[in-house]
Design a protein around this motif. Structure first.
Motif, PDB file in Angstrom:
ATOM      1  N   ASN A  20       0.801  -1.221   0.000  1.00 38.07           N
ATOM      2  CA  ASN A  20       0.000   0.000   0.000  1.00 38.07           C
ATOM      3  C   ASN A  20       0.832   1.269   0.000  1.00 38.07           C
ATOM      4  O   ASN A  20       0.288   2.375   0.100  1.00 38.07           O
ATOM      5  CB  ASN A  20      -0.941   0.011   1.213  1.00 38.07           C
ATOM      6  N   GLY A  21       2.164   1.116  -0.071  1.00 47.14           N
ATOM      7  CA  GLY A  21       3.029   2.281  -0.100  1.00 47.14           C
ATOM      8  C   GLY A  21       3.426   2.810   1.262  1.00 47.14           C
ATOM      9  O   GLY A  21       3.989   3.907   1.368  1.00 47.14           O
ATOM     10  N   ASN A  22       3.176   2.038   2.323  1.00 44.76           N
ATOM     11  CA  ASN A  22       3.575   2.452   3.667  1.00 44.76           C
ATOM     12  C   ASN A  22       4.971   1.926   3.993  1.00 44.76           C
ATOM     13  O   ASN A  22       5.318   0.809   3.609  1.00 44.76           O
ATOM     14  CB  ASN A  22       2.591   1.907   4.709  1.00 44.76           C
ATOM     15  N   PRO A  23       5.815   2.689   4.694  1.00 51.79           N
ATOM     16  CA  PRO A  23       7.149   2.198   5.068  1.00 51.79           C
ATOM     17  C   PRO A  23       7.047   0.883   5.835  1.00 51.79           C
ATOM     18  O   PRO A  23       6.238   0.762   6.763  1.00 51.79           O
ATOM     19  CB  PRO A  23       7.715   3.318   5.949  1.00 51.79           C
ATOM     20  N   LYS A  80       5.616   4.589  -9.654  1.00 51.49           N
ATOM     21  CA  LYS A  80       5.261   4.489  -8.235  1.00 51.49           C
ATOM     22  C   LYS A  80       5.962   3.304  -7.576  1.00 51.49           C
ATOM     23  O   LYS A  80       6.347   3.379  -6.404  1.00 51.49           O
ATOM     24  CB  LYS A  80       3.743   4.370  -8.089  1.00 51.49           C
ATOM     25  N   LEU A  81       6.138   2.210  -8.317  1.00 45.60           N
ATOM     26  CA  LEU A  81       6.871   1.061  -7.789  1.00 45.60           C
ATOM     27  C   LEU A  81       8.329   1.427  -7.542  1.00 45.60           C
ATOM     28  O   LEU A  81       8.919   1.043  -6.528  1.00 45.60           O
ATOM     29  CB  LEU A  81       6.773  -0.114  -8.758  1.00 45.60           C
ATOM     30  N   GLN A  82       8.922   2.160  -8.476  1.00 45.63           N
ATOM     31  CA  GLN A  82      10.308   2.586  -8.318  1.00 45.63           C
ATOM     32  C   GLN A  82      10.464   3.556  -7.151  1.00 45.63           C
ATOM     33  O   GLN A  82      11.458   3.526  -6.429  1.00 45.63           O
ATOM     34  CB  GLN A  82      10.802   3.236  -9.615  1.00 45.63           C
ATOM     35  N   GLU A  83       9.463   4.408  -6.971  1.00 38.68           N
ATOM     36  CA  GLU A  83       9.512   5.386  -5.888  1.00 38.68           C
ATOM     37  C   GLU A  83       9.342   4.718  -4.522  1.00 38.68           C
ATOM     38  O   GLU A  83      10.021   5.069  -3.546  1.00 38.68           O
ATOM     39  CB  GLU A  83       8.419   6.435  -6.087  1.00 38.68           C
ATOM     40  N   LYS A  84       8.437   3.733  -4.464  1.00 34.81           N
ATOM     41  CA  LYS A  84       8.167   3.032  -3.204  1.00 34.81           C
ATOM     42  C   LYS A  84       8.158   1.521  -3.451  1.00 34.81           C
ATOM     43  O   LYS A  84       7.108   0.881  -3.495  1.00 34.81           O
ATOM     44  CB  LYS A  84       6.830   3.483  -2.620  1.00 34.81           C
ATOM     45  N   ALA A 123       3.999  -3.487 -10.619  1.00 35.54           N
ATOM     46  CA  ALA A 123       3.657  -2.120 -11.047  1.00 35.54           C
ATOM     47  C   ALA A 123       2.138  -1.934 -11.107  1.00 35.54           C
ATOM     48  O   ALA A 123       1.629  -0.850 -10.796  1.00 35.54           O
ATOM     49  CB  ALA A 123       4.293  -1.824 -12.403  1.00 35.54           C
ATOM     50  N   VAL A 124       1.415  -2.976 -11.499  1.00 37.16           N
ATOM     51  CA  VAL A 124      -0.051  -2.911 -11.509  1.00 37.16           C
ATOM     52  C   VAL A 124      -0.562  -2.610 -10.107  1.00 37.16           C
ATOM     53  O   VAL A 124      -1.433  -1.738  -9.909  1.00 37.16           O
ATOM     54  CB  VAL A 124      -0.658  -4.237 -12.019  1.00 37.16           C
ATOM     55  N   VAL A 125      -0.027  -3.309  -9.127  1.00 36.13           N
ATOM     56  CA  VAL A 125      -0.480  -3.135  -7.748  1.00 36.13           C
ATOM     57  C   VAL A 125      -0.057  -1.778  -7.196  1.00 36.13           C
ATOM     58  O   VAL A 125      -0.811  -1.119  -6.465  1.00 36.13           O
ATOM     59  CB  VAL A 125       0.066  -4.280  -6.869  1.00 36.13           C
ATOM     60  N   ALA A 126       1.153  -1.340  -7.550  1.00 40.91           N
ATOM     61  CA  ALA A 126       1.646  -0.043  -7.078  1.00 40.91           C
ATOM     62  C   ALA A 126       0.906   1.128  -7.726  1.00 40.91           C
ATOM     63  O   ALA A 126       0.853   2.219  -7.172  1.00 40.91           O
ATOM     64  CB  ALA A 126       3.139   0.077  -7.346  1.00 40.91           C
TER      65      ALA A 126
END
Length: 480
Positions: free
Chosen positions: A78-81, A189-193, A181-184
């Motif tokens: 979900n993009g959380n640390p 966005k995948l590369q960023e997080k 990448a689909v999920v991100a």
């Protein structure tokens, strides 16, 4: 002030001697590189390239060590640390590649299936001390050439925790990146997080295959963390001595580090010196041996010397059942890996010399990780924890059970187990006189039946279905 256990295996001189030998091996012996693109990167940056042999000068190795990040952030789905990889931060999870699996419902040892990867991910999602998912399997119910893709597809649907995985080749890896990448939400966005870490492996001693290097290059170009660690067998594919094996493993791992930094300076890299001894009586790789733990611990300490994140193994056993042998072997590894500060600690749930995956063993090891975490937390020494005022208030012959101080601190001070039994004999007997293995089995079944991982959106699920089906069809069309 907190007093924590101090754990150190190698002296400063020992670490330096092994490192200096690794540098010499890279500079004078070199490594065999079977990837033209990789050879060009090496040649363009001052390495001697003669055919497939590449000699890497020590100054270049040290320069690339400096450019590799000493710590980087990995996120959840979900993009959380989720994991700050580096330093002495430790994160634990299962391993991959077991061709067999113990069916948690029937106890049968059978070929691994895609659903086993999904089941493992669901358990990881619900277990307190499992920080990332690996499949624990090498599935047999999909096209074998695409098993890596299907494993990631199964995991990504069943946990929000970070995924550590393998890939057979760069083409399959690209599909795995596409799935994530689909999920991100997008590749950017995948590369960023990133919530994906990919394992690549050189072939010790000193062989770096086209597939391994193409994967490493693809990961570096996409800024996705790469693990590059050999799988050495002492006395077979590496020297029989631990120090000699460490120098070979460091040389092979550092060759990958150099390439990753030449492709993209600052790309996240995780090193390692995986492996263990060959039991000369059985000719089997001895996962449960003390030398396995010594080798991995030594590698952790050397990578700490370089300030490079490190990959290691723990929670695996040569036992064929979840028993005292599997628990004792797993505990030694878990304690050593965590106490020495291994960053990505995998292979929890490996049994039968990595031939059989066990979800039950993984659940039991989750309990062991909790014990070790409490031990390594150490002893807090301050006014509150010295408790002089409380001691004086209670006085001689008193008790501390009803004190507010006890109520405030007992949960953080005294570890509460999930599976370990501390009842009296009569209560244990009345509850069925179950062993810890039986209690762990009941707990595992209950977790599978009650824990529901967060679901992906319908649109993301549909796109995952489409990508996997397209890969299956494309591969089949090549065969027709």
């Amino acid at each position: 002030m907190t007093t924590r256990p101090i754990f150190q295996l190698l002296s400063t001189e020992g670490r330096q001697a092994i490192l200096e030998q690794a540098y010499r091996l890279l500079e004078t012996n070199g490594v065999s590189v079977f990837c033209d693109e990789a050879k060009k990167y090496f040649a363009d940056n001052g390495c001697t390239v003669e055919g497939d042999n590449v000699k890497i000068p020590a100054p270049l190795v040290k320069k690339c060590i400096e450019s590799a990040p000493s710590m980087f952030q990995v996120y959840d789905r979900n993009g959380n640390p989720a994991m700050q990889v580096g330093g002495r931060n430790t994160y634990v999870g299962p391993g991959p590649t077991c061709p067999n699996f113990f069916d948690i419902y029937t106890g049968e040892r059978r070929p691994s299936k895609k659903n086993d990867a999904a089941l493992t991910a669901r358990l990881v999602d619900g277990l307190e001390h499992m920080d990332f998912a690996m499949s624990l399997v090498m599935i047999s119910d999909a096209k074998k050439e695409l098993a890596d893709i299907h494993e990631v597809d199964a995991m990504i649907r069943n946990t929000t925790k970070p995924i550590v995985t393998w890939a057979f080749n760069a083409e399959n890896l690209q599909t795995i990146i596409d799935l994530c990448a689909v999920v991100a939400g997008s590749l950017e966005k995948l590369q960023e997080k990133p919530f994906l870490i990919v394992y690549c492996e050189p072939t010790t001693p000193f062989l770096h295959s086209k597939d391994a290097l193409e994967k490493l290059i693809l990961l570096a170009k996409n800024k996705i963390p790469c693990i590059y660690s050999p799988g050495m067998i002492m006395g077979a594919t590496a020297p029989v001595t631990i120090a000699g094996t460490l120098s070979v493993g460091m040389a092979d791992s550092l060759a990958g580090l150099v390439l990753s930094q030449l492709v993209q300076e600052g790309t996240p890299f995780i090193g390692g010196t995986g492996g263990g001894p060959m039991d000369m009586r059985t000719m089997q790789h001895a996962y449960g041996s003390p030398e396995f733990t010594l080798l991995h611990t030594g590698g952790i300490e050397i990578f700490h010397e370089l300030d490079i994140p490190v990959f290691t193994a723990a929670g695996c056993s040569d036992s064929k059942v979840e028993d005292a042998q599997s628990a004792s072997e797993s505990m030694l590894q878990i304690f050593s890996a965590m106490a020495s500060g291994g960053n990505i600690i995998h292979d929890v749930g490996f049994m039968d010399a990595a031939i059989t995956g066990s979800a039950l063993s993984m659940v039991m090891c989750d309990e062991l990780v909790g014990q070790v975490k409490r031990f390594l937390k150490g002893i807090e020494v301050d006014e509150e924890h010295l408790a002089e005022e409380v001691i004086l208030d209670v006085g001689a012959g008193g008790n501390f059970l009803s004190e507010e101080h006890t109520m405030e601190l007992f949960r953080e001070e005294i570890w509460a187990p999930t599976l370990t039994n501390r009842e009296n004999y009569e209560a244990w007997e009345a509850a069925g006189a179950k062993t810890i293995t039986q209690r762990a089995h009941d707990y595992t079944i209950n977790l599978l039946e009650t824990h529901v991982p967060e679901e992906l959106s319908d649109s993301a699920l549909a796109e995952l279905d489409r990508l996997v089906a397209a890969k299956d069809q494309s591969f089949q069309s090549r065969l027709d």
